[in-house]
Design a protein around this motif. Structure first.
Motif, PDB file in Angstrom:
ATOM      1  N   HIS A 179       0.835  -1.046  -0.149  1.00 15.76           N
ATOM      2  CA  HIS A 179       0.085  -0.038   0.121  1.00 15.76           C
ATOM      3  C   HIS A 179       0.836   1.348  -0.109  1.00 15.76           C
ATOM      4  O   HIS A 179       1.711   1.448   0.962  1.00 15.76           O
ATOM      5  CB  HIS A 179      -0.930   0.076   1.282  1.00 15.76           C
ATOM      6  CG  HIS A 179      -1.924   1.098   1.493  1.00 15.76           C
ATOM      7  ND1 HIS A 179      -2.076   1.797   2.573  1.00 15.76           N
ATOM      8  CD2 HIS A 179      -2.406   1.830   0.289  1.00 15.76           C
ATOM      9  CE1 HIS A 179      -2.833   2.847   2.592  1.00 15.76           C
ATOM     10  NE2 HIS A 179      -3.111   2.768   1.049  1.00 15.76           N
ATOM     11  N   ALA A 180       0.893   2.040  -1.043  1.00 18.15           N
ATOM     12  CA  ALA A 180       1.381   3.260  -0.929  1.00 18.15           C
ATOM     13  C   ALA A 180       0.569   4.405  -0.498  1.00 18.15           C
ATOM     14  O   ALA A 180      -0.452   4.941  -1.122  1.00 18.15           O
ATOM     15  CB  ALA A 180       1.875   3.593  -2.641  1.00 18.15           C
ATOM     16  N   CYS A 181       0.588   4.605   0.728  1.00 21.50           N
ATOM     17  CA  CYS A 181      -0.276   5.640   1.418  1.00 21.50           C
ATOM     18  C   CYS A 181       0.126   6.884   1.255  1.00 21.50           C
ATOM     19  O   CYS A 181       0.762   7.517   2.243  1.00 21.50           O
ATOM     20  CB  CYS A 181      -0.573   4.969   2.959  1.00 21.50           C
ATOM     21  SG  CYS A 181      -1.610   6.032   3.918  1.00 21.50           S
ATOM     22  N   ILE A 182      -0.329   7.713   0.226  1.00 20.79           N
ATOM     23  CA  ILE A 182       0.327   8.878   0.095  1.00 20.79           C
ATOM     24  C   ILE A 182      -0.472  10.138   0.909  1.00 20.79           C
ATOM     25  O   ILE A 182       0.120  10.883   1.319  1.00 20.79           O
ATOM     26  CB  ILE A 182       0.045   8.985  -1.341  1.00 20.79           C
ATOM     27  CG1 ILE A 182       1.017   8.177  -2.281  1.00 20.79           C
ATOM     28  CG2 ILE A 182       0.478  10.661  -1.897  1.00 20.79           C
ATOM     29  CD1 ILE A 182       0.695   7.804  -3.726  1.00 20.79           C
ATOM     30  N   LEU A 210       5.486  13.570   2.892  1.00 18.56           N
ATOM     31  CA  LEU A 210       4.079  13.508   1.857  1.00 18.56           C
ATOM     32  C   LEU A 210       4.916  14.027   0.633  1.00 18.56           C
ATOM     33  O   LEU A 210       4.497  13.433  -0.675  1.00 18.56           O
ATOM     34  CB  LEU A 210       3.261  14.738   2.168  1.00 18.56           C
ATOM     35  CG  LEU A 210       2.348  15.053   1.009  1.00 18.56           C
ATOM     36  CD1 LEU A 210       1.276  13.902   0.821  1.00 18.56           C
ATOM     37  CD2 LEU A 210       1.418  16.145   1.568  1.00 18.56           C
ATOM     38  N   SER A 211       6.007  14.996   0.577  1.00 23.65           N
ATOM     39  CA  SER A 211       6.549  15.270  -0.744  1.00 23.65           C
ATOM     40  C   SER A 211       7.449  13.958  -1.241  1.00 23.65           C
ATOM     41  O   SER A 211       7.486  13.691  -2.513  1.00 23.65           O
ATOM     42  CB  SER A 211       7.923  16.231  -0.224  1.00 23.65           C
ATOM     43  OG  SER A 211       8.721  16.763  -1.397  1.00 23.65           O
ATOM     44  N   PHE A 212       8.019  13.262  -0.623  1.00 26.97           N
ATOM     45  CA  PHE A 212       8.535  11.695  -0.950  1.00 26.97           C
ATOM     46  C   PHE A 212       7.560  11.064  -1.723  1.00 26.97           C
ATOM     47  O   PHE A 212       7.977  10.469  -2.690  1.00 26.97           O
ATOM     48  CB  PHE A 212       9.263  11.245   0.134  1.00 26.97           C
ATOM     49  CG  PHE A 212      10.589  11.829   0.724  1.00 26.97           C
ATOM     50  CD1 PHE A 212      11.165  12.695  -0.315  1.00 26.97           C
ATOM     51  CD2 PHE A 212      11.199  11.428   1.889  1.00 26.97           C
ATOM     52  CE1 PHE A 212      12.482  13.511   0.066  1.00 26.97           C
ATOM     53  CE2 PHE A 212      12.373  12.162   2.315  1.00 26.97           C
ATOM     54  CZ  PHE A 212      13.061  13.158   1.354  1.00 26.97           C
ATOM     55  N   ALA A 213       6.430  10.962  -0.933  1.00 25.44           N
ATOM     56  CA  ALA A 213       5.333   9.948  -1.321  1.00 25.44           C
ATOM     57  C   ALA A 213       4.886  10.526  -2.890  1.00 25.44           C
ATOM     58  O   ALA A 213       4.381   9.592  -3.573  1.00 25.44           O
ATOM     59  CB  ALA A 213       4.176   9.873  -0.494  1.00 25.44           C
ATOM     60  N   GLU A 214       4.593  11.659  -3.064  1.00 27.95           N
ATOM     61  CA  GLU A 214       4.336  12.252  -4.166  1.00 27.95           C
ATOM     62  C   GLU A 214       5.142  11.859  -5.309  1.00 27.95           C
ATOM     63  O   GLU A 214       4.768  11.513  -6.296  1.00 27.95           O
ATOM     64  CB  GLU A 214       3.813  13.684  -4.240  1.00 27.95           C
ATOM     65  CG  GLU A 214       2.675  13.986  -3.321  1.00 27.95           C
ATOM     66  CD  GLU A 214       1.420  13.645  -3.954  1.00 27.95           C
ATOM     67  OE1 GLU A 214       1.234  13.060  -5.210  1.00 27.95           O
ATOM     68  OE2 GLU A 214       0.226  13.958  -3.412  1.00 27.95           O
ATOM     69  N   GLN A 215       6.452  11.947  -5.019  1.00 27.91           N
ATOM     70  CA  GLN A 215       7.472  11.853  -5.885  1.00 27.91           C
ATOM     71  C   GLN A 215       7.530  10.249  -6.205  1.00 27.91           C
ATOM     72  O   GLN A 215       7.637   9.862  -7.322  1.00 27.91           O
ATOM     73  CB  GLN A 215       8.830  12.205  -5.331  1.00 27.91           C
ATOM     74  CG  GLN A 215       9.927  12.139  -6.577  1.00 27.91           C
ATOM     75  CD  GLN A 215      11.234  12.845  -5.966  1.00 27.91           C
ATOM     76  OE1 GLN A 215      11.204  13.530  -5.062  1.00 27.91           O
ATOM     77  NE2 GLN A 215      12.052  12.833  -6.788  1.00 27.91           N
ATOM     78  N   ALA A 216       7.464   9.540  -4.962  1.00 28.24           N
ATOM     79  CA  ALA A 216       7.633   8.005  -5.336  1.00 28.24           C
ATOM     80  C   ALA A 216       6.375   7.592  -6.261  1.00 28.24           C
ATOM     81  O   ALA A 216       6.478   6.656  -6.908  1.00 28.24           O
ATOM     82  CB  ALA A 216       7.417   7.308  -4.112  1.00 28.24           C
TER      83      ALA A 216
END
Length: 372
Positions: A52-55, A63-69
């Motif tokens: 689960h990529a819980c962005i 949050l910034s890393f998650a959006e890029q990932a």
């Protein structure tokens, strides 16, 4: 395997998802890369998770890393050949406090990122019981990744790239500037990143001590529910107490206060009751959290029963069969990320909050920027 003559631009220690993310980013930058891993394949947190990529539920740097990932996951899924689904997440609210928390998050992030659902819309979006349901929220930017395939597929993709070496079954004994000492000889690297998660204390115990690193052990289940189809990830009120964008709301704080009297067993076990779907249709159900430098080796049947009871209640189903049980484990320390310079060109990196799948492909570019 001794190789003291040829230096890679980057040596990555650890072929879990965090290490692989650094190798993928290095390849994107045209660097030569050696990845060294003690096991013959990834068997740790990178395969024992929810997929689960819980962005949307992250805040700040995470949050910034998650959006890029997110963008990297979508690209790699196609290039490396594993499933990545833009399925989103449904967060079910079964109390006034929980719906208040979702309303606060929606107001903060906007309806494009957090869409509130009435009870009938919630049961249409996910197979939750209508009994006691106050509503839900859809987080459409979250992803589902085939966690049992992704790490192996990415490693295979990397091995086919020019300038990449994958060294398996090779334990690392120590690191220093420009050099990685292994059980099969030494490797030279102009830059070195250690991505060994909770096993940092096996290689650099003083660094792990300084960070206050412990192991977080999770109990998780694979559950079969006949003819049940769950496409989005499914979170509950317990998730609102763990994911920072929700945990900081007044609704979540009120929920924790009430549960401290009415549901203390959920808080004592640090339950994050959530469900995701495996490719074959079974559900991954979890999880509980215990923290220790050296965890006890025993699982608790009481905790498994608690997870199963919560799942039956959430889905309104009694016909659930446990297919597998396992313990997940990840590095835990103060903050969400550890980035420690060991010596010139050598950095230890770990995701210390259980969100490696969500953030690793955003974290890696920032680490390589700092090394450059």
């Amino acid at each position: 395997m001794s190789d003291s003559s040829t230096a890679s631009d980057l040596v990555v220690v650890g072929a879990g998802i965090v290490g692989l993310a650094h190798a993928v980013e290095a390849v994107r930058r045209g660097m030569s890369v050696t990845v060294v891993e003690r096991d013959e394949r990834a068997v740790g947190a990178s395969v024992r998770n929810f997929g689960h990529a819980c962005i949307t539920a992250q805040t700040g740097e995470a949050l910034s890393f998650a959006e890029q990932a997110r963008e990297t996951w979508l690209r790699l899924g196609g290039e490396a050949g594993f499933d990545v689904a833009e399925c989103g997440t449904v967060v079910a609210a079964r109390s006034a406090e929980e719906i208040a928390a979702l309303e606060e998050l929606s107001e903060d992030r906007g309806p494009d990122q957090v869409r509130l659902l009435a009870p009938a819309e919630a049961t249409a979006a996910a197979p939750v019981s209508a009994e006691g349901l106050h509503g839900a929220a859809l987080l459409p930017r979250d992803l589902r990744v085939d966690q049992q395939r992704a790490a192996a597929a990415i490693a295979e993709w990397l091995a086919a790239q020019p300038g990449v070496r994958m060294l398996w079954s090779t334990p690392v004994l120590g690191v220093e500037e420009g050099l990685v000492r292994t059980g099969r000889g030494s490797l030279r690297g102009r830059r070195v990143v250690l991505c060994v998660g909770h096993d940092l204390d096996r290689i650099l115990p003083e660094t792990a001590d300084a960070a206050g690193m412990r192991r977080c052990v999770l109990q998780m289940l694979q559950v079969r529910a006949p003819e049940l189809r769950l496409d989005p990830a499914l979170l509950t009120g317990t998730s609102m107490l763990r994911y920072p964008a929700l945990a900081r709301t007044e609704g979540a704080r009120a929920l924790r206060e009430r549960w401290s009297e009415q549901r203390p067993e959920l808080l004592e076990a640090s339950v994050n009751h959530m469900l995701t779907r495996l490719p074959g249709g079974d559900l991954v159900v979890g999880d509980t959290h215990t923290y220790s430098r050296t965890p006890e080796p025993w699982s608790s049947e009481e905790l498994d029963r608690l997870l199963l009871a919560e799942t039956r209640d959430l889905l309104g189903r009694d016909d659930l069969t446990v297919v597998r049980r396992w313990q997940g484990v990840y590095a835990s320390a103060e903050g969400e990320f550890l980035r420690t310079r060991i010596s010139p060109g050598v950095t230890a990196v770990a995701v210390t909050s259980g969100i490696g799948m969500t953030t690793a492909f955003g974290l890696a570019p920032s680490v390589l920027d700092s090394l450059a």
